[in-house]
Structure formats: C-alpha cells, structure tokens
Write an enzyme that holds these catalytic residues in place. Structure first.
Site, PDB file in Angstrom:
ATOM      1  N   ASP A 177      60.752  13.456 110.739  1.00  0.00           N
ATOM      2  CA  ASP A 177      60.273  13.588 109.363  1.00  0.00           C
ATOM      3  C   ASP A 177      60.261  15.056 108.917  1.00  0.00           C
ATOM      4  O   ASP A 177      60.109  15.958 109.740  1.00  0.00           O
ATOM      5  CB  ASP A 177      58.859  12.994 109.265  1.00  0.00           C
ATOM      6  N   HIS A 214      68.697  16.421 104.978  1.00  0.00           N
ATOM      7  CA  HIS A 214      69.175  15.351 105.870  1.00  0.00           C
ATOM      8  C   HIS A 214      70.373  15.830 106.684  1.00  0.00           C
ATOM      9  O   HIS A 214      70.501  15.531 107.856  1.00  0.00           O
ATOM     10  CB  HIS A 214      69.550  14.108 105.063  1.00  0.00           C
ATOM     11  N   LEU A 248      72.215   9.130 129.155  1.00  0.00           N
ATOM     12  CA  LEU A 248      71.144   8.910 128.169  1.00  0.00           C
ATOM     13  C   LEU A 248      71.470   7.703 127.295  1.00  0.00           C
ATOM     14  O   LEU A 248      72.603   7.550 126.836  1.00  0.00           O
ATOM     15  CB  LEU A 248      71.019  10.156 127.281  1.00  0.00           C
TER      16      LEU A 248
HETATM   17  C1  IPE Z   1      59.353   7.708 108.337  1.00  0.00           C
HETATM   18  O1  IPE Z   1      59.366   8.776 107.435  1.00  0.00           O
HETATM   19  C2  IPE Z   1      60.735   7.140 108.481  1.00  0.00           C
HETATM   20  C3  IPE Z   1      61.729   8.000 109.129  1.00  0.00           C
HETATM   21  C4  IPE Z   1      61.514   9.173 109.643  1.00  0.00           C
HETATM   22  C5  IPE Z   1      63.039   7.442 109.215  1.00  0.00           C
HETATM   23  P1  IPE Z   1      58.949   8.583 105.918  1.00  0.00           P
HETATM   24  O2  IPE Z   1      59.012   9.932 105.297  1.00  0.00           O
HETATM   25  O3  IPE Z   1      59.755   7.522 105.284  1.00  0.00           O
HETATM   26  O4  IPE Z   1      57.444   8.066 106.050  1.00  0.00           O
HETATM   27  P2  IPE Z   1      56.246   8.072 104.993  1.00  0.00           P
HETATM   28  O5  IPE Z   1      56.756   7.447 103.746  1.00  0.00           O
HETATM   29  O6  IPE Z   1      55.860   9.490 104.783  1.00  0.00           O
HETATM   30  O7  IPE Z   1      55.162   7.288 105.671  1.00  0.00           O
HETATM   31  C1  IPE Z   2      62.862  12.083 107.142  1.00  0.00           C
HETATM   32  O1  IPE Z   2      62.673  13.142 106.262  1.00  0.00           O
HETATM   33  C2  IPE Z   2      64.230  11.463 106.988  1.00  0.00           C
HETATM   34  C3  IPE Z   2      64.200  10.072 106.514  1.00  0.00           C
HETATM   35  C4  IPE Z   2      63.145   9.367 106.249  1.00  0.00           C
HETATM   36  C5  IPE Z   2      65.482   9.443 106.313  1.00  0.00           C
HETATM   37  P1  IPE Z   2      62.111  12.911 104.801  1.00  0.00           P
HETATM   38  O2  IPE Z   2      63.264  12.646 103.904  1.00  0.00           O
HETATM   39  O3  IPE Z   2      61.071  11.847 104.809  1.00  0.00           O
HETATM   40  O4  IPE Z   2      61.467  14.318 104.481  1.00  0.00           O
HETATM   41  P2  IPE Z   2      60.088  14.602 103.761  1.00  0.00           P
HETATM   42  O5  IPE Z   2      59.041  13.872 104.522  1.00  0.00           O
HETATM   43  O6  IPE Z   2      60.224  14.107 102.356  1.00  0.00           O
HETATM   44  O7  IPE Z   2      59.941  16.091 103.840  1.00  0.00           O
HETATM   45 MG    MG Z   3      59.045  11.875 105.041  1.00  0.00          MG
END
Ligand code: IPE
Ligand code: IPE
Ligand code: MG
Length: 237
Positions: free
Chosen positions: A11, A28, A122
């Site tokens: 995240d 990303h 792995l």
């Molecule tokens: C969780 O992250 C999902 C992934 C890392 C793929 P999100 O950014 O979607 O989670 P929330 O919405 O903050 O809970």
């Molecule tokens: C996690 O990073 C990647 C996915 C959920 C695909 P985020 O896109 O949720 O990044 P933040 O949390 O908004 O910074």
């Molecule tokens: Mg996120």
C-alpha cells in the site's frame, strides 16, 4: 531462517506519487520495481513463499482510468518479467476470483502459472481480485458441494478439513504479514490464513520498500514470541 511464508499488503503507491506531484498511476509503476527488489531479497533470505496483495475485490471501485492502468501494468509486467523470474527460480501462482479479468489477462495468468522453474526457490502468490471473505465463501461452497455429492460427511468436517478448500492450503502458514503505507488494517486480505500471523504495519510507502526495509521487519519478527495460546514458561521449558 525460520520464516517460510510472508504476505505483503503493498500500500501507498498513490501517496508516493502525490508527494512527487505525479498521477497515482506513476506510483503503481514504481511499485513494480519494489516487487522485483522484494522477490530478489526473499530468494536471498531463503524465504520460500511470498503472497502479495496486488488488487483487492474492492479496488474495482476506483476510477475507471486507474483500474484500466492497473490491468495494463499487470499484463505488461507478466509479459516482461516472467522469463527472468522463471530463471531465478520463482514460480507464480494467482489467487482470487480470476473470472472477472479480461480473457487476455486470464489466458496470460494460466500460461504463467503453468511454468515450473527447473529449480524452484520461491513460490510467488499474486492476489488479484482477492478478498478474504470471498475466499471463505468459495471454500464453504466447495465443501457444501462435496457434502451434497456424498463425498464428505458433515460429521468429519473440522478446521483442518475446511482449510483444504481455502486459498494457499497447500503452502505453509503465513508467518508474518507486512502492510506498508501506514494504515492499520487488513482490508479484507487473508482473513482465514492470518489467524496466528505476526502483523507488521510500517510507514514506508510501497515504492520505497526494499531489501533493507524487509530485513528490518525480519529482525523485528525475530524479537517476537509466538505463543499460540501457550505461556512463555511453557515455550521455554
Ligand atoms: C489494499 O489497499 C489492497 C491492496 C494493497 C491491493 P487499499 O488501498 O485498497 O486499502 P484501503 O482502501 O485503504 O483499505
Ligand atoms: C496500493 O497503493 C496499490 C493498490 C491498491 C493497487 P494505493 O493505490 O492504495 O496507494 P495509496 O494508499 O492511495 O497511497
Ligand atoms: Mg491504499
């Protein structure tokens, strides 16, 4: 190393990009580099199983353009990185409801999952359109079907039996789960599987995650005492 299986909620990509005044999708893309670095670091540390949360069942709710970009990036990464990963001994698996993806992506995933590296170092499980609740429901449905067919007797169903129908059942239990990006929640990741997993919530944004950060978490893990309900005295007896 007594760590066999690590799970990571990757995240913080969007915030990493925002800090640089770039669109979220830039984050990303940077996140893919962290995945590669993490794989190398896990192989080096002798960790045999890694499960990465790449796209949750709730992430479809994001703006269409971001979802599309994520899908493209996913497909491109599989196309580009699979040969090198196979050479490094990484076997890829996918968990989640894969039926929602485009035919191209579904085909690519089954093609990649069918590759067996000569020397497996792995197993990388990529969780896509994955939800912990979905996992439990799909397991319950399979079990109900087996009961209906007369293959399973309800009286023989216990936790270990149910476990067989859940994702990752054939892999070792998850020793530790890391969530980058500073949020303190599981966001519907591996609910059944993380019942006794050690949880680490760290501030590092996913694109900044690397071997050093992983090592610091592994060091912290070594300081924890996993009691599984017993007392410290019992463990040290
Ligand atoms: C969780 O992250 C999902 C992934 C890392 C793929 P999100 O950014 O979607 O989670 P929330 O919405 O903050 O809970
Ligand atoms: C996690 O990073 C990647 C996915 C959920 C695909 P985020 O896109 O949720 O990044 P933040 O949390 O908004 O910074
Ligand atoms: Mg996120």
């Amino acid at each position: 190393m007594n760590v066999q299986h690590i799970a990571i909620i990757m995240d913080g990509n969007g915030r990493w990009a925002a800090q640089r005044k770039r669109p979220r999708t830039w984050g990303h893309k940077a996140g893919v580099k962290s995945v590669k670095a993490t794989l190398k670091a896990c192989v080096k540390a002798g960790i045999k199983h890694l499960t990465l949360f790449a796209f949750s069942s709730e992430n479809w709710r994001r703006p269409e353009a971001e979802v599309n970009r994520l899908m493209t990036l996913f497909l491109q990464s599989l196309e580009k990185e699979t040969p090198e990963l196979t050479q490094q001994g990484v076997a890829l698996r996918f968990i989640g409801d894969l039926s929602s993806f485009s035919e191209t992506l579904q085909r690519k995933m089954s093609e990649v999952a069918a590759i067996y590296p000569q020397q497996r170092r792995l197993t990388l499980n990529v969780a896509v359109n994955y939800g912990g609740r979905w996992d439990i429901v799909q397991a319950a449905k399979q079990l109900a079907f087996a009961c209906q067919q007369g293959d399973v007797n309800l009286s023989e169903v216990d936790e270990s039996h149910f476990h067989r129908y859940t994702c990752l059942a054939e892999q070792p239990p998850i020793d530790l789960m890391i969530r980058t990006g500073g949020e303190h929640r599981i966001s519907n990741f591996l609910l059944w599987q993380c019942a006794y997993t050690e949880l680490f919530f760290i501030e590092t944004l996913w694109p900044d995650f690397d071997e050093k950060v992983l090592q610091s978490v592994l060091d912290a893990y070594q300081q924890r005492e996993r009691r599984f309900g017993q007392t410290s005295e019992q463990l040290n007896a």
